[in-house]
Design a protein around this motif. Sequence first.
Motif, PDB file in Angstrom:
ATOM      1  N   SER A 109      37.427   1.050   9.547  1.00 12.11           N
ATOM      2  CA  SER A 109      36.224   1.330   9.482  1.00 12.11           C
ATOM      3  C   SER A 109      35.528   0.557   8.286  1.00 12.11           C
ATOM      4  O   SER A 109      34.175   0.018   8.242  1.00 12.11           O
ATOM      5  CB  SER A 109      35.957   2.773   9.337  1.00 12.11           C
ATOM      6  N   ALA A 110      35.934   0.617   7.129  1.00 14.07           N
ATOM      7  CA  ALA A 110      35.458  -0.060   5.800  1.00 14.07           C
ATOM      8  C   ALA A 110      35.347  -1.330   5.879  1.00 14.07           C
ATOM      9  O   ALA A 110      36.158  -2.133   6.291  1.00 14.07           O
ATOM     10  CB  ALA A 110      36.478   0.367   4.656  1.00 14.07           C
ATOM     11  N   ARG A 111      34.309  -1.797   5.313  1.00 17.39           N
ATOM     12  CA  ARG A 111      33.873  -3.467   5.248  1.00 17.39           C
ATOM     13  C   ARG A 111      34.019  -4.103   3.829  1.00 17.39           C
ATOM     14  O   ARG A 111      34.010  -5.092   3.537  1.00 17.39           O
ATOM     15  CB  ARG A 111      32.599  -3.838   6.040  1.00 17.39           C
ATOM     16  N   ASP A 112      34.047  -2.940   2.686  1.00 16.89           N
ATOM     17  CA  ASP A 112      33.954  -3.339   1.455  1.00 16.89           C
ATOM     18  C   ASP A 112      35.166  -3.683   0.914  1.00 16.89           C
ATOM     19  O   ASP A 112      36.405  -3.217   1.525  1.00 16.89           O
ATOM     20  CB  ASP A 112      33.528  -2.326   0.636  1.00 16.89           C
ATOM     21  N   VAL A 113      35.522  -4.733   0.093  1.00 15.49           N
ATOM     22  CA  VAL A 113      36.592  -5.543  -0.618  1.00 15.49           C
ATOM     23  C   VAL A 113      37.426  -4.374  -1.190  1.00 15.49           C
ATOM     24  O   VAL A 113      38.702  -4.258  -0.913  1.00 15.49           O
ATOM     25  CB  VAL A 113      36.341  -6.607  -1.430  1.00 15.49           C
ATOM     26  N   VAL A 114      36.843  -3.500  -2.032  1.00 19.29           N
ATOM     27  CA  VAL A 114      37.698  -2.403  -2.711  1.00 19.29           C
ATOM     28  C   VAL A 114      38.533  -1.726  -1.832  1.00 19.29           C
ATOM     29  O   VAL A 114      39.699  -1.396  -2.028  1.00 19.29           O
ATOM     30  CB  VAL A 114      36.622  -1.901  -3.571  1.00 19.29           C
ATOM     31  N   THR A 115      37.830  -1.079  -0.825  1.00 23.01           N
ATOM     32  CA  THR A 115      38.643  -0.129  -0.021  1.00 23.01           C
ATOM     33  C   THR A 115      39.663  -0.939   0.658  1.00 23.01           C
ATOM     34  O   THR A 115      40.847  -0.293   0.888  1.00 23.01           O
ATOM     35  CB  THR A 115      37.619   0.704   0.899  1.00 23.01           C
ATOM     36  N   ARG A 116      39.320  -2.136   1.233  1.00 28.68           N
ATOM     37  CA  ARG A 116      40.235  -2.857   1.931  1.00 28.68           C
ATOM     38  C   ARG A 116      41.517  -3.109   1.204  1.00 28.68           C
ATOM     39  O   ARG A 116      42.731  -3.295   1.695  1.00 28.68           O
ATOM     40  CB  ARG A 116      39.693  -4.055   2.745  1.00 28.68           C
ATOM     41  N   THR A 117      41.384  -3.735  -0.080  1.00 25.13           N
ATOM     42  CA  THR A 117      42.281  -3.986  -0.863  1.00 25.13           C
ATOM     43  C   THR A 117      43.159  -2.975  -1.236  1.00 25.13           C
ATOM     44  O   THR A 117      44.347  -2.827  -1.205  1.00 25.13           O
ATOM     45  CB  THR A 117      41.942  -4.911  -2.114  1.00 25.13           C
ATOM     46  N   GLY A 118      42.625  -1.701  -1.610  1.00 22.57           N
ATOM     47  CA  GLY A 118      43.357  -0.734  -2.165  1.00 22.57           C
ATOM     48  C   GLY A 118      44.523  -0.148  -0.969  1.00 22.57           C
ATOM     49  O   GLY A 118      45.573   0.240  -1.160  1.00 22.57           O
ATOM     50  N   HIS A 119      43.720   0.029   0.115  1.00 23.36           N
ATOM     51  CA  HIS A 119      44.649   0.735   1.349  1.00 23.36           C
ATOM     52  C   HIS A 119      45.508  -0.542   2.218  1.00 23.36           C
ATOM     53  O   HIS A 119      46.581   0.081   2.549  1.00 23.36           O
ATOM     54  CB  HIS A 119      43.732   1.305   2.301  1.00 23.36           C
ATOM     55  N   SER A 120      45.336  -1.740   1.785  1.00 27.26           N
ATOM     56  CA  SER A 120      46.341  -2.435   2.388  1.00 27.26           C
ATOM     57  C   SER A 120      47.560  -2.396   1.551  1.00 27.26           C
ATOM     58  O   SER A 120      48.549  -2.474   1.948  1.00 27.26           O
ATOM     59  CB  SER A 120      45.789  -3.842   2.271  1.00 27.26           C
ATOM     60  N   LEU A 121      47.199  -2.355   0.152  1.00 28.17           N
ATOM     61  CA  LEU A 121      48.407  -2.347  -0.681  1.00 28.17           C
ATOM     62  C   LEU A 121      49.208  -0.813  -0.562  1.00 28.17           C
ATOM     63  O   LEU A 121      50.328  -0.941  -0.799  1.00 28.17           O
ATOM     64  CB  LEU A 121      47.755  -2.395  -2.180  1.00 28.17           C
ATOM     65  N   ALA A 122      48.464  -0.013  -0.386  1.00 29.23           N
ATOM     66  CA  ALA A 122      49.039   1.394  -0.014  1.00 29.23           C
ATOM     67  C   ALA A 122      50.001   1.259   0.966  1.00 29.23           C
ATOM     68  O   ALA A 122      51.054   1.919   1.039  1.00 29.23           O
ATOM     69  CB  ALA A 122      47.655   2.394   0.245  1.00 29.23           C
ATOM     70  N   LEU A 123      49.606   0.824   2.087  1.00 32.85           N
ATOM     71  CA  LEU A 123      50.475   0.561   3.346  1.00 32.85           C
ATOM     72  C   LEU A 123      51.783  -0.264   2.836  1.00 32.85           C
ATOM     73  O   LEU A 123      52.979   0.199   3.319  1.00 32.85           O
ATOM     74  CB  LEU A 123      49.856  -0.426   4.327  1.00 32.85           C
ATOM     75  N   GLY A 124      51.753  -1.199   2.075  1.00 30.49           N
ATOM     76  CA  GLY A 124      53.078  -1.944   1.659  1.00 30.49           C
ATOM     77  C   GLY A 124      53.607  -1.108   0.946  1.00 30.49           C
ATOM     78  O   GLY A 124      54.925  -0.844   0.982  1.00 30.49           O
ATOM     79  N   SER A 125      52.900  -0.676  -0.258  1.00 31.97           N
ATOM     80  CA  SER A 125      53.746   0.558  -1.061  1.00 31.97           C
ATOM     81  C   SER A 125      54.465   1.544  -0.394  1.00 31.97           C
ATOM     82  O   SER A 125      55.487   2.214  -0.797  1.00 31.97           O
ATOM     83  CB  SER A 125      52.820   1.224  -2.260  1.00 31.97           C
ATOM     84  N   LEU A 126      54.045   2.172   0.473  1.00 32.50           N
ATOM     85  CA  LEU A 126      54.382   3.541   1.342  1.00 32.50           C
ATOM     86  C   LEU A 126      56.106   3.190   1.819  1.00 32.50           C
ATOM     87  O   LEU A 126      56.742   3.793   1.928  1.00 32.50           O
ATOM     88  CB  LEU A 126      53.581   3.528   2.451  1.00 32.50           C
ATOM     89  N   HIS A 127      56.234   1.865   2.192  1.00 29.44           N
ATOM     90  CA  HIS A 127      57.231   1.326   2.821  1.00 29.44           C
ATOM     91  C   HIS A 127      58.350   1.271   1.918  1.00 29.44           C
ATOM     92  O   HIS A 127      59.568   1.251   1.999  1.00 29.44           O
ATOM     93  CB  HIS A 127      57.212   0.325   3.652  1.00 29.44           C
ATOM     94  N   ARG A 128      57.897   0.903   0.467  1.00 29.06           N
ATOM     95  CA  ARG A 128      58.893   0.627  -0.522  1.00 29.06           C
ATOM     96  C   ARG A 128      60.150   1.721  -0.826  1.00 29.06           C
ATOM     97  O   ARG A 128      61.008   1.587  -0.923  1.00 29.06           O
ATOM     98  CB  ARG A 128      57.907   0.377  -2.014  1.00 29.06           C
ATOM     99  N   TYR A 129      59.443   3.067  -0.780  1.00 33.05           N
ATOM    100  CA  TYR A 129      60.378   4.175  -1.108  1.00 33.05           C
ATOM    101  C   TYR A 129      61.138   4.931  -0.096  1.00 33.05           C
ATOM    102  O   TYR A 129      61.625   5.976  -0.247  1.00 33.05           O
ATOM    103  CB  TYR A 129      59.658   5.117  -2.109  1.00 33.05           C
TER     104      TYR A 129
END
Length: 1516
Positions: free
Chosen positions: A377-397
């Motif tokens: 849903s989001a189109r702003d850079v901040v939300t998209r960067t934050g949540h895309s990194l969250a997806l990657g981090s989620l798999h780390r642990y």
Amino acid sequence: IILTLAEDLLCSASQNSRLSAQRTQAGWLLIAALMTLGPAVVSHHLARVLLLWKCVFPVSPKDLETEKSRGDSFTWQVTLEGRAGALCAIKSFVSHCGDLLTEEVIQRLLPPLPCAVDLLTRLSSIIKTYGSPLKTPSVVYRQRLYELLILLPPETYEDSTGHLCAILKELAADLTGPDIQVAASTFLLPPLCHQDDLLLLSPLLQETDHRFIEEQLLLSNGIACGSLEYDPYSIYEKDVGGDSVPKPLPPTLSVISSAVKLFGVVCAHVGEAQRLLTLEQLLDSIKHTKGARQQVVQLHVISSVSSFLKYVAGSKGSLGPEEMRRPALALVTGALESPNPLVRCAAAEAWARLAQVVDDGPFTASLAQVSFDKLKSARDVVTRTGHSLALGSLHRYLGGISSQHLNSCVGILYTLSQDSTSPDVQTWALHSLSLIIDSAGPLYYLHVEPTLSLIIMLLLNVPPTHAEVHQSLGRCLNALITTLGPELQGNSTSVSTLRTSCLLGCAVMQDNPDCLVQAQAISCLQQLHMFAPRHVNLSSLVSCLCVNLCSPYLLLRRAVLACLRQLVQREAAEVSEHAVTLAKDSREELTPDANIREVGLEGALLTLLDKETDQRLCRDIKETLNHMLTSMAVDKLSFWLKLCKDVLAASADFTAVTCVDTMQEEEGDKGDDASVLTTRSDDRSHPFTNPRWATRVFAAECVCRIINQCESAHCAHFDIALAQEMKKRDSRSDFLVLHLADLIRMAFMAATDHSDQLRLSGLQTLLIVIRRFATIPEPEFPGHVILEQYQANVGAALRPAFTSETAPDVTAKACQVCSAWIASGVVSDLNDLRRVHHLLVSSLTKIQAGKEALSPLYNESASTMEILAVLKAWAEVYINAVERHKNNKQPLKTTSCPEESGRNGSDSSPGLLDLVHTDLGTLSRLWLAALQDFALLTLPSEFASQLPIEGGAFYTAETSENAKLHYNNSWALILHATALWLTSTGFVVADPDEGASNLSRPVTPTSMCQGSSSGAIAKSPEDVYSDRFHLILGISVEFLCSLRSDATMESITACLHALQALLDVPWPRSKIGSDQALGIELLNVLHRVILTRESPSIQLASLEVVRQIICAAQEHVKEKRRSAEVDDGAAEKETLPEFGEGKDTGGLVPGKSLVFATLELCVCILVRQLPELNPKLTGSPGIKATKPQMLSEDGSRLVSAALVILSELPAVCSPEGSISILPTILYLTVGVLRETAVKLPGGQLSSTAAASLQALKGILSSPMARAEKSEAAWTDLLRSALTTILDYWDPVDGTHQELDEVSLLTAITVFILSTSPEVTIIPCLQKRCIEKFKVTLEIKDAMVQIKTYQLLLSIFQYPNPAVSYPYIYSLVSSIVEKLQEIDKKNPEDTTELQIFQEGIKVLEALVTIAEEQHRSQLVACLLPILISFLLDENALGSATSIMRNLHDFALQNLMQIGPQYSSVFKSVMASSPSLKARLEAAIKGNQESVKVGTPTSKHTKHPGKNSSIQLKTSFL
């Protein structure tokens, strides 16, 4: 001193108000710094320090109330300063003296804590009362308390729950307080983010050479930069994160940082209700603030929550009930959408940690779903960067990823990574994708091809200016290559396409102008080379690495070196060649800073090492060079040595080099010297200009490594004659020994430098050179060695290390070199030797002052190191001198020519011992003192109370831990030397200087004759010797019975040699002999050494000690028997008690029997070498029929030593005891003979068989065989043993064993000659023995016949007719027949001639033995045989040399027999005219050459030379 000064400062703080704060601070600073010296030092002063801490804080809350109402602003400033200092000192104590944190100490530390926390809660009201001057001290106090609480285990202050809640409230207030203005994100968040994610952020967080400047720029934005004035206490802290300069932040920032860390700990330990409340408060505080201030609060809150989640995850805790998830989730979600990228990074990490802590599948899925929804849903850079990194981090642990989940993640990230409108979104999405590829592993195979296509497309489409996107693409490519792994080597079309795509991606990144993208390209190529080396073009890769070798960008240089390090592990020579070829082919220099064309890649790396400051990079350069050196140094010897020499000579003191280099050197070296000495004039011609000391130390280490590499290469590296010969044959070949002058020169340059580290390296190089080259002879001057010409260089290199201002570690190393030089035997002239000896004497004088003469510049343990190094060096020299003195008073070095040995032999070797002898009185006392120190230091911790309070002779109590290391390095040689000294005095001569008066050691007992008291009670000499004996024995047994894996061979050998020396003299032997328990304990310890150490030299040394213990026991038994006989006088023998093991019963008790322990040990040695001796191993009741075997030289020596011990055992037993052990001893001895009786050329005996025969002779000759009480049993057992040997001849199971007849026949002969006649004259045995001799006489092997004749001769000459006559009757006729056969068939070689000679000797012996009436018949039988070999005048001229020798031998014997038995001689001559005629013709023929004696004597001696029995050992 320091502690007293600190106490004075704290006590006097109240006296002068102007300096109160400063004195208080200085006092606590000194105490806190003192804590860093560690438990060994602090433990002695702990009581005083604990008392100081107790006095600083009020005893109860009531006192705190009273305190609050008193004083003014200034007194509170001083009070807070004092309490903050005390907290800092406790923190220093906890972090540096963890071993002292016992229950008792923690109980004494805790009481001030509640008061400290109380004060924390009242600080705000105190500030209100006394005004703003208290703000800074109160912030510092908070910070100190927080830092201490972080370090203390939470359990220590968890009991008082009220305090935990109070602390949590204070922390929440600090983190969200209204007076915080400055955001400290760059200090708070990086530790809470994952290291890999920081790559996404601005370059300011990445490591660069100019990071310091960037930090200053960052801090100049309204924040004062880190400075020592903010926290003087940081001055003693160890450098953090590779920063050598402490840069503490202002207290306002430091307190937030500490509060964040402590929040994580405290929040995890409070009750769940309190935790929920706190999290909700933090959430509210963010909602209730606005603008910039909201960002600051959010930053602090997300830091605290991250810290909390990280702590809970690390301690495997849980978040608590479900209602806890909501506030935590809300806090993290809010931060994921923060405009600050650093906050988003920390939030993504916290997001993953939250999932890890909750550890619930649906919850994790819901988190991922939140991100999916936001990203859609989001189109702003901040939300998209934050949540895309969250997806990657989620798999780390998290462990596995479901394929559906993976597909969704990959699909969304693909889309985001193609969002060309926002490079930031692309960067973060691709970074997240790289994390998912890494964590998915093999599950990602399905997506490899599309992902690779995407990466290539983006690499080609995204403009190079968006470097951060390319960096993320590089990380993705790297992750993909790792996922594919070794499959990249495949040859299928699909794999080939993937590989080509990877190489294409690398090529595109290599062309990118951004250094970090280039670094990624190199990293990807490195991975590719690891998995598919054949498909990476090494030449172009090396070219790329060389170009970027001296890049101004740190991260690029790191990537280059990491790649190079990997390449040279496999292909060092190719990499080096490619680099030089490229440098020569290119018009411009590849790397302007590194001159590869002239000095090669190796030289370029050394240049880079000299300029580089980054620790990690320096480590990589060193490893790369070490790999290259290991692979190539031997083949490119001159090149490597020149490189090292250039580095060391670039800044050496040339005047010093010149004065030594004008020594005795070959003309050919003069030019080389000139080049070294003139390099200063033209800096351009020299590849290295003023390298730093660290680089030169590395060059010196390289020289040592080169020598070690050559050791495992061709032997010509250490043989000058062979090296010169091979050099003539092939001028390209190169050998280390030809560069000896360079090695000495390099060692000299390093050893005489002004840098201590370099001096140590130089001395180490010199030590290795001495050890490796000391024994190499000088071919041009026989009797000399090649190192002799460098005496002056060695002396000049060592001299500066003994000056008074030299550091102790340099002097210690120089002592080691001195002793190695003296012990090496290189120096033959005593005057030359004195130069180096004088240096050791000067150091001995220096250390005699002991602890009083300590230099205030160095720690006390440095003085211990120096003293022990000096004593160890003297010990080595003394041991060496004694050994040479023992070896027939050999000269100082082994000389080859008689003139040399005549010149040196008379005075040199005793001279070395004389040199040491002068100082032996002093040395022996110092050695004993050092050994006593060592014995005290090795006591287990439960005996700590028995240690002297002020320390030992050479160590102080505070430095005992550090001193242990130095004692461990030195004790073994000192022990050996002391044992040798005690042996030389024989434990009987009292030392006239033994009192305390001559010993300048005021502290503990230094000589073993003084007690630990004032020494008023004088000990008797017997007690003194006993103490010394037990000291050496105790240290040895303690060390040997618990050998650690790091125990050196030298220590074990020295320890065993010390025991050998000790048992060489009668007094210690009598102590061991009389104390059976001590002997058994020593045997058990030696048994353990033999079991745990495979080294033959150690096992042999152990067996020698065992032999000495058995000898001591024998002496003791003999002495008891003798004294009993003397005491009883005329008493009947029957009434004498039995002495020796076994007493009257013959029983040996395991664990209490010396003989049993010895048997165990010997069986262990024998069965290890000959497993067939153990019936359990062979699976049969007796010895299995196997082929006899030749043991290795070491194995043979071990078995021989064990057999010697076995043969000594009966003498330790009583007659009954000897009967108990005899079957075992005979079984083992005869078994060894059976297993090792190998046929050898020339009829020789194998050394092991020879040893078993020698042992057999020793056993058979034992007095016990003839003792009244044991004779009958011995006779039966010996007959059984003889039967066993006779049985060995007969085939077992139809297979004929290849045993050596000579060995078995010798064994039978030993039985016949060494036992009492009763053993062998019983008809059945005698008949079999005679049969064996008959059979052996028929064997065609000439050497076997010769040996048989020799053995028969000894039997025939046996004085007892009952033994010898049956053999004579049975065998003489066949011997005569054999000799008559020789007449018919002339001998053809020397062995046949020898058979005849031995046969004649047997007959002549018979003539001598025979009774008068039979003698004439024997002479009549002998004469025709002798005459038949005579030649007349004509035949003598044409006869072969063998026949001529036979003629000479026969004639000589006739000349002896004729006069001796003239009547028989005449009658035989008269009865046989043909014999007479032949004799006369022979005598006539011999008249011309009257020298009958010469040839005959020459050839009668010959048999002795070939007779290995006589040579090896005389068994008979």
